[in-house]
Design an enzyme around this catalytic site. Structure first.
Site, PDB file in Angstrom:
ATOM      1  N   GLY A  12       4.427  41.838  61.522  1.00 23.21           N
ATOM      2  CA  GLY A  12       4.350  42.719  60.512  1.00 23.21           C
ATOM      3  C   GLY A  12       5.649  43.691  60.128  1.00 23.21           C
ATOM      4  NE  ARG A  16       1.115  52.429  58.493  1.00 23.06           N
ATOM      5  CZ  ARG A  16      -0.103  51.809  59.033  1.00 23.06           C
ATOM      6  NH1 ARG A  16      -1.103  53.021  59.457  1.00 23.06           N
ATOM      7  NH2 ARG A  16      -0.328  51.130  59.574  1.00 23.06           N
ATOM      8  CG  ASN A 388      44.224  49.375  81.066  1.00 27.26           C
ATOM      9  OD1 ASN A 388      44.411  49.979  80.214  1.00 27.26           O
ATOM     10  ND2 ASN A 388      43.128  48.904  81.071  1.00 27.26           N
TER      11      ASN A 388
END
Ligand code: UD1
Ligand code: MG
Length: 464
Positions: A12, A16, A388
């Site tokens: 679905g 809503r 780094n």
């Protein structure tokens, strides 16, 4: 026993929810709604489990797929009846019972389903539907019974008459149906309703009209079968679920100092006598050992935290491992695959990423440690930075046992600092340092006495 298959409807749109994401992927206590339904069904000894997907199908399959689950596609969403029909291909030659549930009822338990199946089998009916009585039946499908109590049909709220709408018994969307009848009945569905959809619910009236044994089984736990249809319903359910999880962990010996402010994910585990302060979020696959202290305002996701570890106030910990009695914080950020050995200490405003910090090693103030491996009993001074990243690649730093890194040290990776090295304060180290050495930068500080007064006099003269 009759073979048993299951179909979970998850195609679905979830209109809503007003979401770009499939409704069934929304999370409750950190776990997708659909995964929760699947977890409840799986222990039922099924011969087949088919999930019907449609809206955002690929994503749903990727996030909820696991071995043993089949997927069927419903290309266009024409209603719950049409969705079940999409699963038909997987049931060729199957004769037995099919359990049907919706993917949006996440609180469903294996227990309730098992009991429902038992009555279905014991009474040898063609169709069973699980129902529940609600104070406010809202938009749920109404269960209509005859005077003698026999179910006649299910009517959707928007298709129901005023009289039918007053019924408090509603359809949970959970059914058990004989496969032969089910697939034949689906072919006879017509979209003659307010939504113009093929309603699965209409098979009830069909079974009754055909004189087939049909039953509505009333369950007593309304919360379990609640569906999520809007953000508000999801939020209400989350609140209930959180309250449940908090009670569960407290009953197992965990102290929550201000329970209402603690968020606990479904897959989190917490050891006895661990104390959790206010505003703590525990998410993902986090495990906390026995006797830990989380002081509060912490965000902890996918972390393994050992016994007796202490997370001081206001820390963010993600995808990392803290061995027993490690200490982090306050205000620390430990993430991306970091491992802290027992009794390691990461203090104020320290960030640690992809690093291993050895036993009893400390970095207590203002440091960045990235892609680094540190041995045991080392001390990382305030303001230490492992460089780094050179803008192209990340490189590694190795620091041995018992190394003393002075404050404001810059370690330019790739670099190895061997055991027992002393690094003087404010040193930039660019080369490997052999064991036991002292390393410092040669440029000495210069002191010019009287410099400030001379400077001020010069500036004052310029302004005139
Ligand atoms: C449905 C029932 C209603 C019941 C309620 C319980 C119907 C017609 N109505 O209503 O009687 O009270 O569930 O929660 O069955 N789906 C698809 N494909 C579609 C349409 C829906 O796969 O074409 C899936 C959805 O993803 C969802 C489930 O079916 O998981 C239910 O759909 P939803 O639209 O939420 O139905 P409700 O209106 O809640
Ligand atoms: Mg629904």
């Amino acid at each position: 026993m009759e073979p048993l298959g299951a179909i979970v409807l998850a195609a679905g749109l979830g209109k809503r929810m007003r979401s770009a994401q499939a409704k069934v992927l929304h999370l409750l206590a950190g776990k997708p709604l659909l995964s929760r339904v699947i977890s409840a069904i799986q222990p039922l000894q099924l011969n087949w489990l088919v999930v019907v997907v449609g809206h955002k199908a690929d994503e749903v399959q990727r996030l909820c797929g696991q071995p043993g689950i089949l997927f069927a596609r419903q290309r266009e969403q024409h209603g719950t009846g049409d969705a079940v029909r999409a699963a038909r291909e997987h049931f060729a030659g199957f004769s037995g019972d099919i359990l049907i549930t919706c993917g949006d009822t996440p609180l469903l338990t294996t227990d309730t389903l098992a009991r429902f199946l038992e009555t279905h089998r014991a009474r040898r009916v063609t169709l069973s539907v699980l129902t529940v009585e609600l104070e406010d039946a809202g938009h749920y499908g109404r269960v209509i019974r005859a005077r003698d109590g026999q179910i006649i049909k299910i009517v959707e709220a928007r298709d129901a008459s005023t009289d039918e709408r007053t019924t408090r018994e509603i359809n949970t969307g959970i059914y058990c149906v004989k496969a032969d009848f089910l697939f034949a009945a689906l072919e006879r569905l017509r979209p003659a309703n307010a939504q113009g959809e093929y309603y699965l619910t209409d098979i009830v009236a069909q079974a009754v009209a055909a004189g087939l044994p049909t039953q509505a089984v009333l369950t007593t736990n309304p919360h379990e079968v609640e569906g999520v249809n809007s953000r508000e319903e999801l939020a209400t359910m989350e609140k209930t679920r959180q309250a449940h999880l908090r009670r569960q962990w407290m009953s197992l010996g965990v102290t929550l100092e201000d329970p209402d402010t603690v968020y606990i994910g479904e897959e989190v585990t917490i050891g006895q006598d661990t104390v959790i302060g206010p505003n703590t979020q525990l998410k993902g696959k986090t495990t906390l050992g026995i006797g830990c202290r989380i002081d509060g305002s912490a965000y902890i996701e996918n972390c393994a935290i050992g016994d007796g570890a202490h997370v001081d106030f206001s820390c963010v910990l993600r995808d990392c491992e803290l061995a027993s009695h490690a200490i982090v914080g306050p205000f620390a950020h430990v993430h991306a695959g970091t491992v802290l050995a027992p009794h390691a200490v990461i203090g104020n405003f320290v960030e640690v990423k992809r690093s291993i910090v050895g036993e009893h090693t400390k970095a207590k103030h203002l440091a960045y440690i990235g892609d680094t491996e540190i041995g045991r009993d080392a001390n990382i001074g305030a303001g230490t930075i492992t460089c780094n990243y050179d803008g192209f690649t990340k490189s590694k730093t190795k620091i041995g046992d018992r190394v003393q890194v002075g404050s404001d040290t810059t370690l330019v990776a790739p670099i190895t600092i061997h055991d027992d090295v002393y690094i003087a304060t404010a040193t930039t180290v660019r080369h490997n340092v052999p064991a036991g050495a002292l390393v410092f930068n040669t440029r000495q500080e210069q002191i010019r006495e009287g410099w400030t007064a001379a400077k001020r006099a010069k500036e004052a003269a310029r302004k005139k």
